[in-house]
Write an enzyme that holds these catalytic residues in place. Structure first.
Site, short mmCIF file in Angstrom:
data_model
loop_
_atom_site.label_atom_id
_atom_site.label_comp_id
_atom_site.label_asym_id
_atom_site.label_seq_id
_atom_site.Cartn_x
_atom_site.Cartn_y
_atom_site.Cartn_z
N HIS A 104 43.07 22.52 12.21
CA HIS A 104 43.04 23.08 13.57
C HIS A 104 44.32 22.76 14.30
CE1 HIS A 104 41.10 19.09 13.65
NE2 HIS A 104 41.58 18.94 14.87
N HIS A 118 38.02 27.57 5.08
CA HIS A 118 37.97 26.12 5.23
C HIS A 118 39.15 25.47 4.51
CE1 HIS A 118 36.35 22.08 5.83
NE2 HIS A 118 36.90 21.85 4.63
N HIS A 136 38.73 20.05 9.28
CA HIS A 136 38.94 21.50 9.12
C HIS A 136 40.23 21.76 9.90
CE1 HIS A 136 37.09 25.78 8.96
NE2 HIS A 136 38.32 25.92 9.46
P1 DGP Z 1 41.21 15.99 15.98
O1 DGP Z 1 41.09 14.63 16.55
O2 DGP Z 1 42.64 16.48 15.96
O3 DGP Z 1 40.51 16.12 14.65
O4 DGP Z 1 40.50 16.95 17.02
C1 DGP Z 1 39.18 17.34 16.96
C2 DGP Z 1 38.85 17.97 18.29
O5 DGP Z 1 37.62 18.65 18.16
C3 DGP Z 1 38.68 16.98 19.44
O6 DGP Z 1 39.70 17.23 20.42
C4 DGP Z 1 37.31 17.28 20.02
C5 DGP Z 1 36.95 18.60 19.39
N1 DGP Z 1 35.53 18.73 19.10
C6 DGP Z 1 34.77 17.87 18.38
N2 DGP Z 1 33.51 18.32 18.30
C7 DGP Z 1 33.49 19.52 18.97
C8 DGP Z 1 32.46 20.46 19.23
O7 DGP Z 1 31.29 20.35 18.83
N3 DGP Z 1 32.82 21.53 19.98
C9 DGP Z 1 34.07 21.73 20.44
N4 DGP Z 1 34.32 22.82 21.19
N5 DGP Z 1 35.08 20.86 20.20
C10 DGP Z 1 34.78 19.76 19.47
#
Ligand code: DGP
Length: 113
Positions: free
Chosen positions: A99, A46, A97
């Site tokens: 990404h 994390h 987190h």
């Molecule tokens: P950011 O805005 O850069 O923090 O992107 C977060 C991304 O995470 C956004 O594009 C949508 C994705 N996301 C949020 N919740 C979930 C989830 O429960 N599952 C998946 N697969 N993606 C998620």
């Protein structure tokens, strides 16, 4: 990390569509894809964002970028793709987190922001 959405995805508490995994990283499809291919690569450790990388090993970080290249190849993105890591409120980071978004499968706009 308690209450971290992506840690819950890592533990399997929240389901995800896995694309790739090794000892250091996990990759899965974004729930709200912005292109035909939209994959998120996360370190298993994390880290809140790129601002938190003092707490990471070089291996944690390098494996994220190696995974990006491998996934791009597997997803047939030979014509190109974009990699984005939103960091902090001005960048609209919504999940704290670290990404990396891999976005591809169509022509991107030249303007990035
Ligand atoms: P950011 O805005 O850069 O923090 O992107 C977060 C991304 O995470 C956004 O594009 C949508 C994705 N996301 C949020 N919740 C979930 C989830 O429960 N599952 C998946 N697969 N993606 C998620």
């Amino acid at each position: 990390m308690e209450n971290c959405l992506f840690c819950k995805i890592l533990s399997g508490e929240i389901p995800s569509q896995k694309v790739y995994e090794n000892d250091y990283v996990y990759a899965f499809r974004d729930i709200n894809p912005q292109a035909p291919v939209h994959v998120l690569v996360i370190p298993k450790k994390h880290l809140a964002s790129l601002d938190d990388t003092d707490n990471a090993s070089d291996r944690d970080l390098a494996e994220c970028l190696r995974a990006v290249r491998l996934i791009a190849s597997r997803e047939n993105l030979a014509n190109g793709y974009r990699v984005v890591s939103n960091c902090g409120p001005d960048a609209c980071q919504s999940v704290h987190h670290l990404h990396f978004h891999i976005i591809g499968g169509r022509k991107m706009e030249e303007k990035m922001a």
